[in-house]
Design a protein around this motif. Structure first.
Motif, mmCIF file in Angstrom:
data_model
loop_
_atom_site.group_PDB
_atom_site.id
_atom_site.type_symbol
_atom_site.label_atom_id
_atom_site.label_comp_id
_atom_site.label_asym_id
_atom_site.label_seq_id
_atom_site.Cartn_x
_atom_site.Cartn_y
_atom_site.Cartn_z
ATOM 1 N N PRO A 199 1.074 -1.161 -0.659
ATOM 2 C CA PRO A 199 0.125 0.089 -0.398
ATOM 3 C C PRO A 199 0.936 1.159 0.558
ATOM 4 N N VAL A 200 0.364 2.514 0.210
ATOM 5 C CA VAL A 200 1.215 3.891 -0.333
ATOM 6 C C VAL A 200 1.843 3.619 0.976
ATOM 7 N N ARG A 201 2.734 3.782 1.182
ATOM 8 C CA ARG A 201 3.251 4.323 2.496
ATOM 9 C C ARG A 201 2.829 6.476 3.034
ATOM 10 N N TRP A 202 2.438 6.268 4.067
ATOM 11 C CA TRP A 202 2.573 7.583 4.420
ATOM 12 C C TRP A 202 3.717 7.646 5.428
ATOM 13 N N LEU A 203 4.549 8.830 5.538
ATOM 14 C CA LEU A 203 5.046 9.664 6.039
ATOM 15 C C LEU A 203 4.217 10.578 7.178
ATOM 16 N N ILE A 204 3.505 11.224 6.489
ATOM 17 C CA ILE A 204 2.385 11.996 7.601
ATOM 18 C C ILE A 204 1.581 11.108 7.027
ATOM 19 N N PRO A 205 0.740 10.726 7.976
ATOM 20 C CA PRO A 205 -1.014 9.726 7.650
ATOM 21 C C PRO A 205 -2.001 10.567 6.940
ATOM 22 N N CYS B 188 9.362 23.314 7.664
ATOM 23 C CA CYS B 188 10.660 22.081 7.342
ATOM 24 C C CYS B 188 11.201 21.431 7.986
ATOM 25 N N LEU B 189 11.785 22.209 8.835
ATOM 26 C CA LEU B 189 12.374 22.266 10.221
ATOM 27 C C LEU B 189 12.227 21.136 11.472
ATOM 28 N N TRP B 190 10.560 21.389 10.956
ATOM 29 C CA TRP B 190 10.023 21.616 12.337
ATOM 30 C C TRP B 190 9.065 19.616 12.052
ATOM 31 N N LEU B 191 8.923 19.852 10.497
ATOM 32 C CA LEU B 191 8.457 18.333 10.498
ATOM 33 C C LEU B 191 9.748 17.477 10.564
ATOM 34 N N CYS B 192 10.864 17.952 9.745
ATOM 35 C CA CYS B 192 11.887 16.748 10.133
ATOM 36 C C CYS B 192 12.252 16.745 11.780
ATOM 37 N N LEU B 193 11.958 17.514 12.382
ATOM 38 C CA LEU B 193 12.594 16.991 14.079
ATOM 39 C C LEU B 193 11.416 15.637 14.136
ATOM 40 N N GLN B 194 10.081 16.784 14.081
ATOM 41 C CA GLN B 194 8.747 15.430 14.086
ATOM 42 C C GLN B 194 8.943 13.664 14.184
ATOM 43 N N LEU B 195 9.237 13.654 12.576
ATOM 44 C CA LEU B 195 9.491 12.533 11.820
ATOM 45 C C LEU B 195 10.565 11.972 12.607
ATOM 46 N N ALA B 196 11.746 12.604 12.774
ATOM 47 C CA ALA B 196 13.217 11.469 12.892
ATOM 48 C C ALA B 196 13.127 11.338 14.646
ATOM 49 N N ARG B 197 12.262 12.373 15.183
ATOM 50 C CA ARG B 197 11.955 11.562 16.808
ATOM 51 C C ARG B 197 10.724 10.730 16.774
ATOM 52 N N GLY B 198 9.914 10.382 15.995
ATOM 53 C CA GLY B 198 8.143 9.394 15.673
ATOM 54 C C GLY B 198 7.382 11.018 16.438
ATOM 55 N N ARG C 108 -1.824 13.419 13.651
ATOM 56 C CA ARG C 108 -1.242 12.449 13.324
ATOM 57 C C ARG C 108 -0.188 11.485 13.607
ATOM 58 N N THR C 109 0.182 10.837 14.119
ATOM 59 C CA THR C 109 0.985 10.263 15.370
ATOM 60 C C THR C 109 2.004 9.368 13.328
ATOM 61 N N THR C 110 3.499 9.381 13.887
ATOM 62 C CA THR C 110 4.014 9.294 12.593
ATOM 63 C C THR C 110 5.320 8.453 13.137
ATOM 64 N N GLN C 111 5.961 7.563 12.739
ATOM 65 C CA GLN C 111 7.245 5.897 12.854
ATOM 66 C C GLN C 111 8.159 6.998 12.568
ATOM 67 N N PRO C 112 9.043 6.770 13.638
ATOM 68 C CA PRO C 112 10.347 6.962 13.667
ATOM 69 C C PRO C 112 11.646 6.623 12.638
ATOM 70 N N GLN C 113 12.068 7.757 11.923
ATOM 71 C CA GLN C 113 12.330 6.889 10.204
ATOM 72 C C GLN C 113 14.281 8.791 10.676
ATOM 73 N N THR C 114 14.914 8.270 9.466
ATOM 74 C CA THR C 114 15.740 8.195 9.786
ATOM 75 C C THR C 114 15.637 9.681 8.263
ATOM 76 N N VAL C 115 16.261 10.923 8.486
ATOM 77 C CA VAL C 115 15.455 12.234 7.708
ATOM 78 C C VAL C 115 17.015 12.856 7.560
ATOM 79 N N LEU C 116 17.026 13.165 6.081
ATOM 80 C CA LEU C 116 17.593 13.619 5.740
ATOM 81 C C LEU C 116 17.672 15.443 5.049
#
Length: 417
Positions: free
Chosen positions: A32-38, A60-70, A76-84
């Motif tokens: 299925p579609v992989r959602w970074l932010i559902p 963008c910086l705040w989004l990157c912080l939130q995604l990196a820490r999950g 919306r709940t996100t999963q921790p992931q590496t962000v560049l």
């Protein structure tokens, strides 16, 4: 295929290299579609556009912080992931200062920054591929800004150049199953469609899977984020910046946005027409009959046409516009699915307009005396031959009385003799 789900490489090969018949496609499980932010940001190529100094980099910086820490992003709940994050218009000192303002605790080790890069087709793809090989758990790569990684190509037109660059990045994102978010600017001139304000040709929008458009008035602490894409329903997020963080105030679906744009007087007009069953007259007459004030007739007509399929069609109201020698008539009829024919009683009379009192009741207009009463012959009507009150045509002056009507007193006396 080794397992139930094909690998990213196998899925990409199925999509790109060989034709596949419909039966095989329907019988092959695909991821299925992989959602970074559902519901807001899927994997693939995305574009974040906004005016200069509108707050795109802070967002963008705040989004990157939130995604990196999950962390949570707008409910919306996100999963921790590496962000560049390729901060190509910033220095490390500026990034550090922003991090101090955005977080008070430790920053996630999954977040990486880079302030320089190669251009598209001249090393950028290899640069990202190298990082992905070292960090295969990467979910998102942000390029801020797109223009910093583009090389001028005098041999291509604007559309061809835009589409070629975007296609190269989309191919990378699809092949590696990551999200690639490009930060971009708006042109200065306005447009009726907000997305047409995105700088560049339609090749940018055409190649992107998802588009975010940040709308913000200069010096305002609120903004709207318009979101649209191939894998989602369009929506609008109303945001407010507090301590440099864009917080969600309200979220609207596309349907809710359309309904909010409808003026209240159209709903009132539709309710009046629905109760009447049918109605014909000018826009001015309709506004008067429905007790709608503060609206110009031409303004009402324009909004009627613009929102007809939102307001009137769902209520079974049909509409035609007819031009006479010196005026334009609005003609409405209603579908009566509930068996109601528009009458208020069993006499078959059309209902009176709102505020009209039937003759003979208290408050009704006095009935003229017999000396001043018109003859019982047919009405000659208004100049357009239609009764504004009930939308029914007046009988023509030379039309004989229909069969079954009561004879005149003179005829009755002759018959009696």
């Amino acid at each position: 295929m080794g397992g139930l789900w094909p690998s990213k490489k196998e899925a990409y090969a199925m999509q790109r290299n060989e034709p596949i018949d419909a039966e095989t496609l329907l019988s092959t499980p695909l991821p299925p579609v992989r959602w970074l932010i559902p519901g807001l940001l899927p994997a693939g190529l995305s574009l974040l556009a906004g005016a200069s100094k509108a707050g795109k980099s802070w967002l963008c910086l705040w989004l990157c912080l939130q995604l990196a820490r999950g962390g949570e992003i707008w409910g919306r709940t996100t999963q921790p992931q590496t962000v560049l994050y390729l901060c190509l218009e910033d220095t490390y000192a500026r990034i550090q200062g922003r991090l101090f303002r955005l977080t008070e605790d430790s920053v996630p080790s999954r977040l990486y920054f880079q302030t320089g890069s190669c251009a598209i087709g001249d090393g950028l793809e290899l640069q990202i591929e190298k990082f992905l090989s070292q960090h295969p758990e990467t979910g998102l790569v942000v390029i801020d800004t797109l223009q910093k990684v583009r090389a001028a190509d005098p041999n291509n037109g604007a559309y061809a150049s835009d589409y070629q660059d975007m296609s190269a990045l989309k191919s990378l994102a699809d092949r590696r199953g990551i999200g690639l978010l490009l930060v971009h600017h708006l042109r200065k001139q306005g447009a009726s469609d907000p997305f047409q304000q995105i700088s560049g040709s339609n090749g940018l929008m055409g190649a992107a899977d998802t588009i975010w458009l940040l709308q913000r008035q200069r010096m305002s602490d609120t903004a709207r984020l318009l979101v649209t894409g191939r894998d989602m329903d369009s929506c609008t997020l109303h945001l407010q910046t507090r301590d440099c963080i864009w917080q969600l105030l309200e979220e609207e679906t596309a349907e809710e946005q359309v309904r909010k744009a409808v003026p209240d007087y159209l709903w009132r007009a539709a309710d009046f027409i629905r109760r009447a069953g049918s109605w014909t007259g000018t826009a001015t007459e309709l506004l008067t009959a429905a007790a709608i004030t503060g609206v110009q007739p031409n303004q009402f007509t324009r909004k009627l046409v613009e929102h007809f399929y939102t307001v009137f069609t769902p209520q079974g109201i049909r509409y035609q516009s007819r031009r006479t020698s010196n005026t334009r008539l609005l003609c409405f009829t209603c579908d009566r699915n509930d068996g109601h024919d528009g009458s208020d009683d069993d006499t078959g009379r059309s209902p009176l307009p709102s505020g009209t009192v039937p003759a003979g009741e208290e408050g009704a207009a006095p009935v003229p005396s017999s000396s001043s009463s018109p003859s019982p012959g047919p009405h000659h009507g208004s100049e357009h031959g239609l009764c504004v009150a009930d939308g029914q045509p007046f009988a023509a002056a030379d039309t004989a009385a229909p069969t079954g009507t009561s004879p005149s007193p003179a005829i009755s006396r002759e018959a009696a003799s």
